[in-house]
Design a protein around this motif. Structure first.
Motif, short mmCIF file in Angstrom:
data_model
loop_
_atom_site.label_atom_id
_atom_site.label_comp_id
_atom_site.label_asym_id
_atom_site.label_seq_id
_atom_site.Cartn_x
_atom_site.Cartn_y
_atom_site.Cartn_z
N ARG A 170 -22.25 -5.93 4.37
CA ARG A 170 -22.13 -6.19 2.81
C ARG A 170 -21.90 -7.44 2.54
O ARG A 170 -20.67 -7.70 2.76
CB ARG A 170 -20.74 -4.65 3.05
CG ARG A 170 -21.77 -3.65 2.69
CD ARG A 170 -22.50 -2.86 2.22
NE ARG A 170 -21.37 -2.58 0.77
CZ ARG A 170 -20.30 -0.94 1.11
NH1 ARG A 170 -20.34 -0.32 1.78
NH2 ARG A 170 -19.66 -0.71 0.04
N CYS A 171 -21.88 -7.73 1.05
CA CYS A 171 -21.75 -8.98 0.72
C CYS A 171 -20.50 -8.54 0.31
O CYS A 171 -20.60 -8.01 -1.80
CB CYS A 171 -22.53 -9.84 -0.17
SG CYS A 171 -22.33 -11.76 -0.37
N LYS A 172 -19.74 -8.87 -0.04
CA LYS A 172 -18.20 -8.55 -0.14
C LYS A 172 -17.07 -8.99 0.45
O LYS A 172 -17.04 -9.69 1.67
CB LYS A 172 -17.64 -6.67 -0.60
CG LYS A 172 -17.98 -6.01 0.25
CD LYS A 172 -17.43 -4.99 0.38
CE LYS A 172 -17.13 -3.81 1.86
NZ LYS A 172 -16.90 -2.18 1.04
N ARG A 173 -16.00 -8.87 0.13
CA ARG A 173 -14.29 -9.09 1.13
C ARG A 173 -14.77 -8.13 2.66
O ARG A 173 -15.07 -7.18 2.12
CB ARG A 173 -13.15 -8.76 -0.07
CG ARG A 173 -12.83 -10.05 -0.23
CD ARG A 173 -11.70 -9.27 -1.06
NE ARG A 173 -10.61 -10.14 -0.86
CZ ARG A 173 -9.82 -11.44 0.03
NH1 ARG A 173 -10.80 -12.21 -1.32
NH2 ARG A 173 -8.61 -11.54 0.64
N TYR A 177 -19.83 -11.70 -6.66
CA TYR A 177 -18.58 -11.61 -5.39
C TYR A 177 -19.79 -12.94 -4.04
O TYR A 177 -19.73 -13.66 -3.68
CB TYR A 177 -18.23 -10.61 -4.59
CG TYR A 177 -17.70 -11.39 -2.94
CD1 TYR A 177 -16.43 -11.07 -2.60
CD2 TYR A 177 -18.34 -11.28 -1.63
CE1 TYR A 177 -16.12 -11.40 -1.57
CE2 TYR A 177 -17.83 -11.93 -1.09
CZ TYR A 177 -16.68 -11.75 -0.95
OH TYR A 177 -16.00 -12.34 0.59
N TRP A 214 -22.26 -0.55 -4.36
CA TRP A 214 -21.06 -0.28 -4.62
C TRP A 214 -20.31 -1.98 -4.48
O TRP A 214 -18.77 -1.81 -4.61
CB TRP A 214 -20.53 -0.06 -3.31
CG TRP A 214 -21.26 2.00 -2.98
CD1 TRP A 214 -20.13 2.84 -3.23
CD2 TRP A 214 -22.27 2.27 -2.38
NE1 TRP A 214 -20.99 4.13 -3.45
CE2 TRP A 214 -22.17 4.05 -2.80
CE3 TRP A 214 -23.49 1.89 -2.42
CZ2 TRP A 214 -23.26 4.50 -2.53
CZ3 TRP A 214 -24.55 2.27 -2.02
CH2 TRP A 214 -24.35 4.16 -1.66
N ASP A 215 -21.19 -2.56 -4.75
CA ASP A 215 -20.34 -4.09 -3.95
C ASP A 215 -20.28 -4.99 -5.62
O ASP A 215 -21.75 -5.02 -6.41
CB ASP A 215 -20.87 -4.93 -3.06
CG ASP A 215 -21.52 -3.93 -1.64
OD1 ASP A 215 -19.81 -3.77 -1.35
OD2 ASP A 215 -21.73 -4.27 -1.08
N ASP A 216 -19.92 -6.11 -5.56
CA ASP A 216 -19.67 -6.20 -7.17
C ASP A 216 -20.83 -7.57 -6.90
O ASP A 216 -20.68 -8.35 -5.72
CB ASP A 216 -18.09 -6.69 -7.41
CG ASP A 216 -18.78 -8.30 -8.18
OD1 ASP A 216 -19.50 -7.96 -9.51
OD2 ASP A 216 -17.67 -8.81 -9.31
N SER A 238 -25.93 -7.34 -1.22
CA SER A 238 -24.68 -6.47 -2.70
C SER A 238 -25.16 -5.01 -2.89
O SER A 238 -26.36 -5.05 -3.22
CB SER A 238 -24.85 -7.45 -3.37
OG SER A 238 -24.67 -8.40 -3.40
N ASP A 276 -18.29 -2.14 6.93
CA ASP A 276 -19.53 -2.96 6.37
C ASP A 276 -20.47 -3.85 7.19
O ASP A 276 -20.61 -4.82 6.57
CB ASP A 276 -18.46 -3.71 5.73
CG ASP A 276 -17.68 -5.39 5.95
OD1 ASP A 276 -17.38 -4.51 7.40
OD2 ASP A 276 -16.92 -5.80 5.12
#
Lengths: 420, 523
Positions: free
Chosen positions: B251-254, B107, B102-104, B99, B259
């Motif tokens: 990246r840990c996000k959708r 998530y 820039w990533d929540d 994360s 990413d």
């Protein structure tokens, strides 16, 4: 983390200039060359152990980095790869031993006559070669018996004069204390008070033998001793080309030490001849040289290129009346610190040095000059010609030898007798 | 229509596979292993389409755990199988989901829950531990998760399948284009094909034709008046000069653009974008997308923009959507689609397998051949989950250091032709002989020739000379393949030219123009 050394491989355009300069790959098929083991092989080194033992055949002379027009830190990449190699496999006992000059020095000094006998005994050396892996013919200096440190403790310099700190290195301490005395005499002759702090190995041999953790310990210990002086604004001089470079650059660039003490020491560090030439540039060097009608070939050690200071010894010696120095244009003598001592690398080391040996012999001189101690021992071993630090010529040109307490000390007796 | 070569006027097979990507060769191998006589045709070289242009991630399933659980389940199952059966194509790099600022970070909880629900092993590790493993990753990451992602070499995979299929009697025919499908009433009975090398045309009769043309599957299906709504989702990738990371870092996000950064052989690859393109053969590298990827790379690895970019390329995903149109290609499932045209359009003997991912190619092949069995006299068991590929019999996973290790015993004994990718003369000569090809680009895909930092600046004319020496081509042919190669490489180099690679390109240019005068080579 900023990894500038590894990142520098990105600059390589494959031009091959480093390969054409590498003294080792020219004489042995065992070393695939600096471009190969450096920027090329580095792309194949993952998180796990690397597969290329051949990087250990890099002598670490550093010529590749110096000649690279793209600023790839080739020798540094190799040095790190070697450390990673040994990190996984364990540094061999032989390399652990020869990489600790202070341990050897402390063991050998009290029993110098016996140790020197052993070093010069063919049978003992044969045994050492088969048991330990140090080549029986490799040049090993003789122990002086009394360290420079113990001599310096009894020496009282001029009080009140501006001070300079002397980092003499292990070679001077255990094998060539008279060279140290000459350094002190020349500096005092130029109006300095010389401080000789207690000191230990700089860790360079450990670094080049791939034991980075131990090398860092040694550097830190040495830096602790030197930093207070550097913080006080005193210059530090060294007559050991490679040990000085260790403090100037390599401890930071290769070992990756980020340390305010190291930084201030690095910035205060001068090669001895560099320091004296700067004095001269400021008009502060005494030039009361007497005539020295000699012709002496001079070899600038590869490590000196890393200093980026040119060849200050030649500029200094040009001040001496009637002294004619012959500048040799061979890059490397082959010894590269402890490289040429090793059983499996001795022949390579001698093959690298062959051109230098020939050029020195061709001058017909019975004396050669070179800044680095291990290179001097290699030159003497390869040519039979005595070799001296440039400071010895200055010392004599100043007439300091005639003033020395012992009266006449011949030039030849100043350097260590070399076995092998 | 009359075939020109009587000996090849008509070939017979149980199964004809159209498409030489991972799915096609997977199907051909599966069918051959089940004892069916099998022929595969591919209009260009094997793995020259989507498979050879993917980023190289052997998915753990982590990427799909939240929004596409069935794809995630398939990925982890196939991941485990390929590590054994295709060991030589897989490097066990491990995967890291991080994360970034820039990533929540929340998530991450969904991610862990999704992984748990789909059986993808995932473990949260302290940020400090993640940074110890990957020192270049952005030090401001807030969470980090380990998953069993790995790197997959697409060319090795495809050629391993192809060789294995051939060992079991299949005929693999690259550079054979399908001109038409032969339809007899309500049945596809074969195809009319042309050799792109010799120009010969001939027919292949088959009991079942399997359309594995990926993003081109719609074009093939149309030949039998069947509709396959497969759309091309273009993805851009950039290869960087060396491994900035040793693990696959996501990246840990959708899932979104730019990413993922993963090590693939000597390079590392940042990917990707995802844009619908009307024609899978028309991909265009836009400067905006290059900038986007470099910017996203900077978020994962600070300093990324200063690192040396080698090459950019675009691949097209086959995205199958059976019904309505979708605005965002990322919302199309990554699971595959198997279409039996007898039930859809009443055309027997014709199956389409598309969608999916390289990671699940074996599963897709299994499904397709299972369906084919129904039209070939009953079920036969699939063995591809157990039988190793050619080259992977020892189950030894690939390691980045393999080519270095191979050189070690006698370091300078043999001339290296491609220095960046450590390709020796004998290896090159053997490969040229084995492939019997006239194209340097074919050799590139097999050996990674000219895929390193100099992008052919020092090796490609050496290789052209060896091709000529071996008698594969005359001087004009050698010159032509050299020029074709340079043109193809240049397409991928010029979009990323800056910094170190620009300097390299100038040196290469001096060599090609100044020394070799390539523009005036006699061809």
């Amino acid at each position: 983390m900023n990894d500038l050394i590894r990142d520098s491989l990105d600059h390589c355009v494959k031009c091959t200039i480093c390969e054409t300069y590498c003294p080792v790959s020219q004489v042995t098929p065992l070393f695939p060359g600096p471009k190969y083991v450096g920027p090329q092989a580095e792309r194949y080194r993952g998180a796990g152990p690397s597969a290329d033992s051949s990087v250990d055949y890099c002598s670490g002379c550093g010529i590749c980095t110096q000649v690279c027009p793209q600023d790839v830190k080739i020798a540094e990449i190799n040095s790190r790869a070697r450390a990673k190699l040994w990190e996984k496999r364990g540094v061999p006992l032989r390399n652990q031993m020869i990489a600790r000059p202070t341990v050897i020095g402390r063991l050998g000094t009290p029993v110098a006559p016996l140790a020197n006998w052993a070093l010069h005994n063919r049978a003992v050396r044969g045994l050492v070669q088969s048991l330990v892996g140090i080549h029986r013919d490799a040049p090993m200096p003789s122990f002086a018996g009394r360290t420079f440190q113990s001599r310096a403790r009894r020496h009282h310099g001029p009080a009140g004069a501006p001070a300079v700190v002397y980092f003499h290195g292990c070679g001077t301490n255990y094998y060539e204390p008279l060279v140290g005395e000459m350094v002190v005499a020349v500096l005092e002759h130029n109006g300095f008070r010389v401080i000789v702090p207690p000191q230990d190995c700089c860790g360079l041999p450990l670094q080049s033998n791939g034991n980075f953790p131990a090398a860092r310990t040694y550097v830190r210990r040495l830096v602790d001793r030197l930093a207070p002086h550097a913080r006080a604004g005193l210059p530090i001089v060294s007559n050991s080309t490679s040990c000085g470079l260790m403090l100037k650059r390599e401890a930071h660039e290769i070992l990756g030490i980020e340390d305010a003490d190291l930084k201030v020491v690095s910035e205060s560090m001068y090669d001895l001849c560099e320091f004296l030439l700067r004095l001269h540039d400021r008009g502060e060097l005494r030039t009361d040289f007497t005539s020295l009608p000699m012709t002496v070939p001079y070899h600038a050690p590869c490590q000196q290129r890393g200093h980026g200071i040119g060849k200050p010894a030649l500029d200094l010696l040009a001040l001496v009346p009637d002294l004619h120095m012959i500048e040799l244009d061979v890059d490397c003598c082959g010894i590269a610190g402890t490289y040429g001592l090793k059983k499996e690398k001795y022949q390579i080391s001698m093959a690298v040095g062959e051109r230098l040996f020939k050029d020195i012999t061709a001058t017909g001189s019975d004396l050669a000059a070179c800044d680095s101690e291990t290179c001097r021992w290699q030159i003497t071993h390869g040519t039979g010609v005595k070799s001296v630090h440039p400071i010895e010529l200055l010392y004599r040109a100043y007439g300091l030898d005639r003033r020395a307490r012992a009266g006449s000390v011949s030039l030849e007796s100043q350097t260590a007798r070399v076995s092998g | 229509m009359a075939a020109q070569n009587p000996s090849l006027s008509s070939l017979e097979a149980d199964v004809l596979v159209i498409g030489g990507g991972s799915t096609g060769v997977g199907v051909a191998r599966d069918a051959a292993l089940r004892g069916f006589s099998t022929i595969l045709v591919e209009r260009r070289d094997l793995a020259d389409g989507t498979t050879g242009r993917f980023h190289g991630l052997l998915h753990s399933g982590g990427r799909y755990a939240v929004k596409d659980p069935s794809a995630a389940r398939e990925c982890i199952a196939e991941n485990r199988i390929l590590r054994v059966t295709a060991a030589d194509c897989v490097e066990d790099t491990g995967g890291l989901f991080v994360s970034t600022p820039w990533d929540d970070p929340e998530y991450g909880d969904q991610f862990l829950e999704g992984c748990r629900a789909t059986g993808v092993p995932a473990e949260e590790i302290p940020v400090a531990e993640a940074l110890r493993r990957e020192p270049r990753v952005n030090p401001d990451i807030r969470r980090a998760f380990l998953v069993p992602d790995a790197a997959l070499d697409p060319w090795k995979l495809v050629w391993g399948c192809a060789r294995s299929a051939e060992e079991h009697g299949a005929r693999i025919l690259p550079y054979h284009r399908v001109l038409d499908l032969e339809v007899d009433g309500d049945r596809v009975v074969g195809a009319h094909v042309r050799s792109e090398r010799s120009g010969e045309e001939f027919r292949i009769h088959a009991t079942v034709v399997i359309n594995a043309a990926g993003a081109w599957a719609g074009q093939i299906a149309e030949l039998a008046h069947c509709a396959v709504n497969v759309r091309a989702g273009m993805g851009l990738m950039i290869a960087m000069n060396h491994r900035l990371v040793h693990m696959c870092v996501n990246r840990c996000k959708r899932p979104a653009d730019g990413d993922i950064l993963l090590p693939l052989r000597t390079a590392c690859v940042i990917g990707t974008t995802d844009v619908f393109v009307p024609d899978p053969d028309q991909t265009e590298i836009r400067q905006d997308d290059i900038d986007l990827l470099l910017d996203e790379g900077e978020k994962l690895v600070p300093g990324f923009r200063q690192a040396r970019a080698l090459h950019a390329w675009a691949g097209v995903r086959p995205l199958f959507e059976d019904t309505a149109k979708v605005a965002d290609t990322r919302d199309v499932t990554r699971s595959h689609a198997l279409l039996d045209h007898s039930s859809r359009e009443g055309i027997a003997g014709f199956l389409t397998i598309t969608g999916g991912k390289t990671t699940t190619f074996r599963l897709m092949a299994e499904a397709a051949v299972d369906a084919a069995c129904e039209q070939l006299g009953g079920p036969r068991p699939c063995t591809t989950a157990e039988v190793p590929l050619a080259g992977s019999e020892s189950h030894t996973l690939y390691q980045i250091s393999h080519r270095l290790a191979a050189r070690e015993p006698v370091p300078q004994s043999e001339e290296i032709i491609c220095e960046c990718e450590l390709i020796t003369r004998s290896r090159l000569e053997d490969t040229i002989k084995q492939r019997d090809t006239t194209s340097l680009d074919d050799i590139r895909r097999l050996l990674r020739l000219a895929m390193g930092p100099c992008q052919g600046g020092f090796c490609i004319y050496r290789a052209a000379g060896i091709l000529h020496q071996g008698g594969q081509v005359d001087h004009a042919g050698a010159n032509q393949t050299l020029l074709d190669f340079l043109e193809e490489r240049w397409k991928g180099v010029h979009p990323i030219l800056h910094g170190d690679q620009l300097r390299q390109a100038r040196l290469d240019d001096w060599i090609f123009q100044g020394i070799l005068d390539v523009e005036h080579l006699p061809v």
